[in-house]
Enzyme design. Sequence first.
Site, PDB file in Angstrom:
ATOM      1  CG  ASP A  17      11.714  25.531  19.050  1.00 11.06           C
ATOM      2  OD1 ASP A  17      11.443  24.330  18.901  1.00 11.06           O
ATOM      3  OD2 ASP A  17      12.616  25.942  19.803  1.00 11.06           O
ATOM      4  CG  ASP A  19      12.082  21.787  24.410  1.00 10.68           C
ATOM      5  OD1 ASP A  19      11.383  22.005  25.409  1.00 10.68           O
ATOM      6  OD2 ASP A  19      12.117  20.685  23.834  1.00 10.68           O
ATOM      7  CD  GLU A  26      16.676  22.100  25.433  1.00  8.42           C
ATOM      8  OE1 GLU A  26      16.809  21.047  26.084  1.00  8.42           O
ATOM      9  OE2 GLU A  26      16.238  22.125  24.275  1.00  8.42           O
ATOM     10  N   GLY A  60      15.176  13.720  21.845  1.00  9.49           N
ATOM     11  CA  GLY A  60      15.661  13.075  23.055  1.00  9.49           C
ATOM     12  C   GLY A  60      16.116  11.651  22.845  1.00  9.49           C
ATOM     13  CD  GLU A  62      15.651  11.116  17.463  1.00 11.25           C
ATOM     14  OE1 GLU A  62      14.755  10.777  16.674  1.00 11.25           O
ATOM     15  OE2 GLU A  62      15.417  11.645  18.577  1.00 11.25           O
ATOM     16  CG  HIS A  87      12.561   9.427  25.101  1.00  5.85           C
ATOM     17  ND1 HIS A  87      11.226   9.534  24.781  1.00  5.85           N
ATOM     18  CD2 HIS A  87      13.127  10.636  24.811  1.00  5.85           C
ATOM     19  CE1 HIS A  87      11.000  10.747  24.287  1.00  5.85           C
ATOM     20  NE2 HIS A  87      12.120  11.421  24.303  1.00  5.85           N
ATOM     21  NE  ARG A  88       8.204   3.234  29.415  1.00  3.24           N
ATOM     22  CZ  ARG A  88       8.843   2.431  28.565  1.00  3.24           C
ATOM     23  NH1 ARG A  88       8.766   2.624  27.260  1.00  3.24           N
ATOM     24  NH2 ARG A  88       9.568   1.418  29.024  1.00  3.24           N
ATOM     25  CE  LYS A  90      13.812  14.828  28.954  1.00  2.77           C
ATOM     26  NZ  LYS A  90      13.040  15.468  27.865  1.00  2.77           N
ATOM     27  CB  THR A 128      11.923  17.711  16.603  1.00  2.00           C
ATOM     28  OG1 THR A 128      12.958  18.588  17.028  1.00  2.00           O
ATOM     29  CG2 THR A 128      11.630  17.974  15.142  1.00  2.00           C
ATOM     30  CB  THR A 129      10.213  18.420  22.271  1.00  2.12           C
ATOM     31  OG1 THR A 129      10.514  17.788  23.532  1.00  2.12           O
ATOM     32  CG2 THR A 129       8.875  19.140  22.400  1.00  2.12           C
TER      33      THR A 129
END
Length: 298
Positions: A17, A19, A26, A60, A62, A87-88, A90, A128-129
Amino acid sequence: MNAATVMRETLQALIFDVDGTLAETEELHRQAFNVAFAIEGTRLHWDRRAYRARLAVAGGKERIAAALTEDANAGGGPSQPLVQRLHRRKTELYTGAVATGALTLRPGVARLVAEAAEAGLRLAIATTTTRANVEALLASVWPHGHPFEVLCCADTAPRKKPAPDVYFAALQALGVAAGRALALEDSANGVRAARAAGVAVLATPGYYTAGDDFEGAAAVLSSLGDPGSPATALGTPIPFARVVDLAWLRRLFERVRGADTGDARAQGVGARLCASDARAPAAERMCGRQTRGRTGCE
């Protein structure tokens, strides 16, 4: 027992994984979210306690959509253009900060990854990032080239952890059976995703996941440990020398493989994933395979 049989019965791949596992990312994500919220004129703001709760939602986009749904006054509701814009923004803020060297690897990660690569283990990322976040981190902490053969990210699997999709994709791209891989995760969602794919897991909780329930993990440690920053075992005591090296990891894997009553299921998953070599190129494109090594099933 011949050499081919030994290869089939030993650890062949490590799947990481990102993050909280490779690095304590985080807090930087939280800060980037808050700046993006302010720039875009929303009323959202996540302190550490709120963000810890938000991490129960994987992804993110979601996370943003869920927050906007809960608070209609925070930005006019969860419209997709707003979610995408936040999101973009961030992601731009986060990757920019990472590029300046804002993050370092957690204790033991660089050492164990180097040892595994030297030993010939296959190395993959299953997260899933956003891919841009992953690539920014890898470029920062491995400036001369990272050792991961496969990168499976948010664009690989529409269903986020705890769904096992990203692990299925990583196994398929590697051409390795689930029962021949070991995952390294920091969260309950990550452990559940790996176990649902038939992959054994070592958990190393991060700052934001220390209170998670790691049921199903083979072991839970404070970190992978380094000589100057030793790890400690959390939960059930296990034989542990305070530094995770490849020899200890192999022993853990063999113990779990021998005791895991779901091993037959894990082999079945691997067989299904590897049933047709014709599917491997598609998985490589999805996951961003870094080298053109072996593509068949072993």
